[in-house]
Scaffold this active site. Structure first.
Site, PDB file in Angstrom:
ATOM      1  N   PRO A 254      38.273  45.004  44.356  1.00  0.00           N
ATOM      2  CA  PRO A 254      38.229  43.729  43.640  1.00  0.00           C
ATOM      3  C   PRO A 254      38.890  42.613  44.449  1.00  0.00           C
ATOM      4  O   PRO A 254      39.627  42.894  45.397  1.00  0.00           O
ATOM      5  CB  PRO A 254      39.009  44.009  42.351  1.00  0.00           C
ATOM      6  CG  PRO A 254      39.614  45.340  42.487  1.00  0.00           C
ATOM      7  CD  PRO A 254      39.022  46.034  43.638  1.00  0.00           C
ATOM      8  N   THR A 257      42.797  42.176  46.600  1.00  0.00           N
ATOM      9  CA  THR A 257      43.515  43.431  46.760  1.00  0.00           C
ATOM     10  C   THR A 257      43.885  43.684  48.216  1.00  0.00           C
ATOM     11  O   THR A 257      44.385  44.754  48.549  1.00  0.00           O
ATOM     12  CB  THR A 257      42.694  44.625  46.244  1.00  0.00           C
ATOM     13  OG1 THR A 257      41.364  44.480  46.718  1.00  0.00           O
ATOM     14  CG2 THR A 257      42.700  44.671  44.747  1.00  0.00           C
ATOM     15  N   GLY A 258      43.626  42.760  49.094  1.00  0.00           N
ATOM     16  CA  GLY A 258      44.104  42.886  50.459  1.00  0.00           C
ATOM     17  C   GLY A 258      43.082  43.412  51.448  1.00  0.00           C
ATOM     18  O   GLY A 258      43.460  43.966  52.481  1.00  0.00           O
ATOM     19  N   LYS A 259      41.799  43.230  51.169  1.00  0.00           N
ATOM     20  CA  LYS A 259      40.787  43.725  52.107  1.00  0.00           C
ATOM     21  C   LYS A 259      40.857  42.968  53.428  1.00  0.00           C
ATOM     22  O   LYS A 259      40.912  43.569  54.502  1.00  0.00           O
ATOM     23  CB  LYS A 259      39.389  43.568  51.497  1.00  0.00           C
ATOM     24  CG  LYS A 259      39.191  44.378  50.232  1.00  0.00           C
ATOM     25  CD  LYS A 259      37.806  44.203  49.665  1.00  0.00           C
ATOM     26  CE  LYS A 259      37.516  42.798  49.197  1.00  0.00           C
ATOM     27  NZ  LYS A 259      38.338  42.362  48.067  1.00  0.00           N
ATOM     28  N   THR A 260      40.867  41.663  53.332  1.00  0.00           N
ATOM     29  CA  THR A 260      40.936  40.849  54.534  1.00  0.00           C
ATOM     30  C   THR A 260      42.234  41.127  55.289  1.00  0.00           C
ATOM     31  O   THR A 260      42.245  41.281  56.513  1.00  0.00           O
ATOM     32  CB  THR A 260      40.843  39.359  54.154  1.00  0.00           C
ATOM     33  OG1 THR A 260      39.723  39.175  53.308  1.00  0.00           O
ATOM     34  CG2 THR A 260      40.713  38.495  55.376  1.00  0.00           C
ATOM     35  N   HIS A 475      49.069  32.297  13.098  1.00  0.00           N
ATOM     36  CA  HIS A 475      48.030  32.987  13.865  1.00  0.00           C
ATOM     37  C   HIS A 475      48.661  33.989  14.839  1.00  0.00           C
ATOM     38  O   HIS A 475      48.301  35.165  14.866  1.00  0.00           O
ATOM     39  CB  HIS A 475      47.198  31.935  14.609  1.00  0.00           C
ATOM     40  CG  HIS A 475      46.065  32.482  15.404  1.00  0.00           C
ATOM     41  ND1 HIS A 475      44.756  32.369  15.022  1.00  0.00           N
ATOM     42  CD2 HIS A 475      46.046  33.150  16.582  1.00  0.00           C
ATOM     43  CE1 HIS A 475      43.984  32.940  15.915  1.00  0.00           C
ATOM     44  NE2 HIS A 475      44.736  33.423  16.890  1.00  0.00           N
ATOM     45  N   GLU A 476      49.637  33.502  15.595  1.00  0.00           N
ATOM     46  CA  GLU A 476      50.262  34.391  16.583  1.00  0.00           C
ATOM     47  C   GLU A 476      51.070  35.489  15.898  1.00  0.00           C
ATOM     48  O   GLU A 476      51.064  36.644  16.330  1.00  0.00           O
ATOM     49  CB  GLU A 476      51.155  33.596  17.539  1.00  0.00           C
ATOM     50  CG  GLU A 476      50.426  32.551  18.371  1.00  0.00           C
ATOM     51  CD  GLU A 476      49.232  33.105  19.121  1.00  0.00           C
ATOM     52  OE1 GLU A 476      49.255  34.298  19.486  1.00  0.00           O
ATOM     53  OE2 GLU A 476      48.260  32.359  19.316  1.00  0.00           O
TER      54      GLU A 476
END
Ligand code: ADP
Ligand code: MG
Ligand code: ZN
Length: 661
Positions: A254, A257-260, A475-476
């Site tokens: 994805p 994730t550090g491919k380059t 709501h929260e």
């Protein structure tokens, strides 16, 4: 719908609670622009055939000379500028001999026997002046016996000098520029503009400066690539043993994730030249250019072997052929074909190793993945807990950290974060620290930074009406309480009603107890119940509902639809898978876009079932909140008071989780 009235109560209230089947990474967290190589285009480390910088100076010189020429030409034609009053004076004195009158200028000749005192102009000179509206002019000219004539100013004359001449020189200039950046004589295409040249940047090992130590949390991938490094370092040993080294290694994972980074680290470790080019750089407007670039790239690489050729984002060219139509597609196909030819063309042990990275392996052309091409695949996943800790440590280097910083707790709170997200978080934390003029990054800075990344920056200036704030608080509180009382939901980590980001007016963040790679049906169901808890609280307490639940509804519907269509959890469709993912396989979870893959009839049945699942979930949420009515009031009023609650504060309010599993 209008931004302002979209009152989305939380953009992504569980963004931090994700697992591999339910990763909540929408496309908005797309790949951050990774740092490009230190050698920018045209930087000092260009491959071959680079022209010296002096061509730039030559162009500059050329332009300056041109400008001077133009000045001289334009000045020379006219003569000394005088004022109109002076002109009238000369006219009255009878020294004006000739005059050419255009609609806005008068030029001519002045000639006199003697120069009167106080006039430094010569006895005979050409003059020019701006013509003013002067009805008596012609009469006076005639009286002074001037040889005058009217001239229709040639509009093309000015145009020529001002516009056409420079335009004529523009192509020349372009050629100069193209030469200075594209290298002399063009590439193998011989194009004067160097279009065919590959724009790969050659980065020798000392320039990538990245080693395996800089890449954390992907030990398996590193081990796989270790072999490649070994080969590049001492290829003879492998060759002697008759071992065949893979030609191509594909890095999958994805975004962020550090491919380059890993590819650069391989080059750094091996100490070999590194040609890096992005897939999109091959795809140009002109058909054939991409293919020429591929050819040129490999030609260069073979000359420089051993070396690494890295094609980043290879899906830009490697998409399956024959899916789309159009000229761009033709160009891409040609490029891909050329790439395949080159891949087959070089010897396995020639010393050139091709690395490529992509986050869309699903769209790649099968032919690329055939043995003998990219026969090795290295998968990079979003880092797990240990990995996140390690990545944080890598990126904390050189940043002053306060002693209270606890990476383990940060890592636990950031499931689904990629390496790039974590690097970004540390950087944001440093910025926050500097904004408050601190000398160190504290744990609080880091948590704040992560909150900002998950939910967007705080919007302290967005003032809500009192009634709106109250609604957001209920709501929260509804989300949080339902989560607290749903045995299969992740525990509440944080609740906030501080407006954040574009549309979030508040959010509830849950965190899983531990890393999770699968989700059971019960967990999916409880997740939907929690998502609908906000709407249920609004209906229960305020009687009316609002637009604030739009995002919750979208996500809950997404889960329900996936359960029926993809996970085989429906009754009407059974185990039949009746939808295809449109997006990458890495973008699972409620945000995923599904494409119908079944008959109309089945689709109708699916709709009915999705509807029934949602109705049941909403009923469950309502039931929980009805039973917890007092706690709901308590949490909401505390929220209105303090704006945010962390896990401890929330637990103190509502008591220990009844059925913590
Ligand atoms: P990708 O190419 O997979 O999309 P990049 O390699 O461009 O991702 O990563 C972007 C940035 O994120 C890197 O420059 C680095 O700072 C950080 N990063 C990503 N993964 C890691 C990791 N495993 N270890 C250390 N830093 C990482
Ligand atoms: Mg990348
Ligand atoms: Zn909500």
């Amino acid at each position: 719908m209008n931004e302002a009235e979209r009152h989305t109560s939380e953009a992504r209230d569980e963004s931090a609670s994700s697992s591999s089947t339910e990763r909540e990474k929408g496309p908005q967290r797309d790949e951050p622009a990774g740092p490009r190589g230190p050698a920018g285009r045209g930087g000092p480390e260009r491959p071959h055939g680079d022209r010296p910088r002096s061509s730039w100076t030559r162009v500059l010189l050329f332009v300056v000379v041109l400008w001077f020429l133009w000045m001289i030409v334009s000045q020379g034609a006219r003569g000394t500028e005088i004022t109109y009053a002076q002109f009238k004076g000369y006219l009255a004195a009878g020294v004006v001999k000739q005059a050419s009158v255009t609609s806005d200028r008068i030029t001519g000749l002045i000639e006199r026997e003697a120069v009167p005192a106080g006039d430094e102009r010569p006895a005979r000179f050409e003059f020019q002046t701006v013509r003013v509206d002067d009805k008596a002019l012609v009469e006076e000219l005639a009286k002074a016996n001037v040889d005058y004539r009217g001239v229709v100013e040639n509009p093309l004359g000015g145009l020529f000098l001002l516009w056409i001449l420079p335009l004529l020189f523009l192509p020349l200039l372009l050629i100069f520029l193209a030469r200075s950046r594209g290298g002399a004589g063009g590439g193998p295409m011989g194009s004067p503009f160097g279009f065919g040249r590959s724009r790969a940047r050659l980065v020798a090992d000392k320039h990538t400066g990245v080693t395996f130590a800089d890449v954390a949390g992907c030990e398996e991938a590193k081990a796989d690539l270790e072999e490649v490094v070994e080969f590049l370092k001492n290829s003879e040993r492998f060759v002697k043993l008759g071992a065949k080294i893979p030609k191509g290694v594909l890095l999958l994972g994805p975004p962020g994730t550090g491919k380059t980074l890993l590819a650069r680290a391989v080059a750094g470790e091996a100490g070999v030249p590194f040609f890096s080019i992005s897939g999109s750089e091959f795809v140009e407007m002109f058909v054939g250019v991409g293919a020429a670039r591929v050819r040129d790239l490999f030609e260069q690489a073979k000359k420089t072997a051993p070396c690494i050729v890295f094609i980043d984002e290879i899906d830009a060219i490697g998409r399956a052929r024959g899916v789309q139509i159009g000229a761009v597609n033709d160009e891409r196909e040609q490029t891909l074909n050329q790439l395949l030819v080159e891949l087959d063309g070089f010897e396995p042990n020639s010393g050139v190793i091709l690395l490529a990275a992509t986050n869309r392996p699903d769209v790649l052309d099968r032919a690329l993945l055939r043995p003998g091409r990219f026969d090795r695949q290295v998968v990079l996943d979003a880092p797990d807990f240990e990995g996140r800790k390690a990545i944080l440590a890598v990126h904390a280097k050189g940043k002053p950290l306060a002693p209270d910083v606890d990476f383990a707790s940060i890592a636990r709170g950031t499931p689904g974060f990629s390496g790039a997200d974590l690097a970004n978080a540390l950087n944001e934390a440093a910025l926050l620290a500097s904004r408050r003029r601190g000398s160190e990054i504290t744990h609080h800075d880091l948590e704040e930074a992560i909150e900002k990344i998950v939910a967007g920056p705080e919007r302290q200036t967005r003032r809500l009406k009192t009634t709106e704030r109250r609604r957001v608080a209920y709501h929260e509180a509804g989300h949080a309480l339902v989560a607290h009382h749903s045995p299969n939901a992740d525990p509440v980590h944080k609740i906030s009603i501080v407006p954040r980001g574009r549309a979030a007016l508040g959010y509830t963040m849950q965190l899983p107890v531990e890393e999770q790679y699968l989700m059971t049906r019960a967990e999916l169901e409880d997740r939907m119940v929690v998502l609908l808890g906000g709407r249920a609280a609004e209906q229960l307490v305020l009687g009316d509902v609002s637009t604030g639940a739009a995002d919750d509804l979208e996500r809950a519907t997404g889960i329900a639809r996936q359960m029926v269509c993809v996970f085989g959890m429906g009754t009407s469709t059974g185990l039949m898978r009746c939808a295809r993912d449109v997006d990458s396989q890495y973008l699972r979870g409620p945000g995923v876009r599904l494409e119908r893959d079944c008959s109309e009839e089945t689709a109708r049945a699916i709709d009915g079932e999705v509807r029934a699942i949602l109705d049941a979930s909403f009923a469950t949420a309502l039931r929980i909140l009805e039973a917890q009515r007092e706690k709901l009031e308590l949490v909401a009023s505390t929220l209105l008071d303090r704006e945010r609650l962390d896990r401890e504060e929330f637990d103190a309010l509502v008591g220990v989780r009844p059925s913590a599993s």
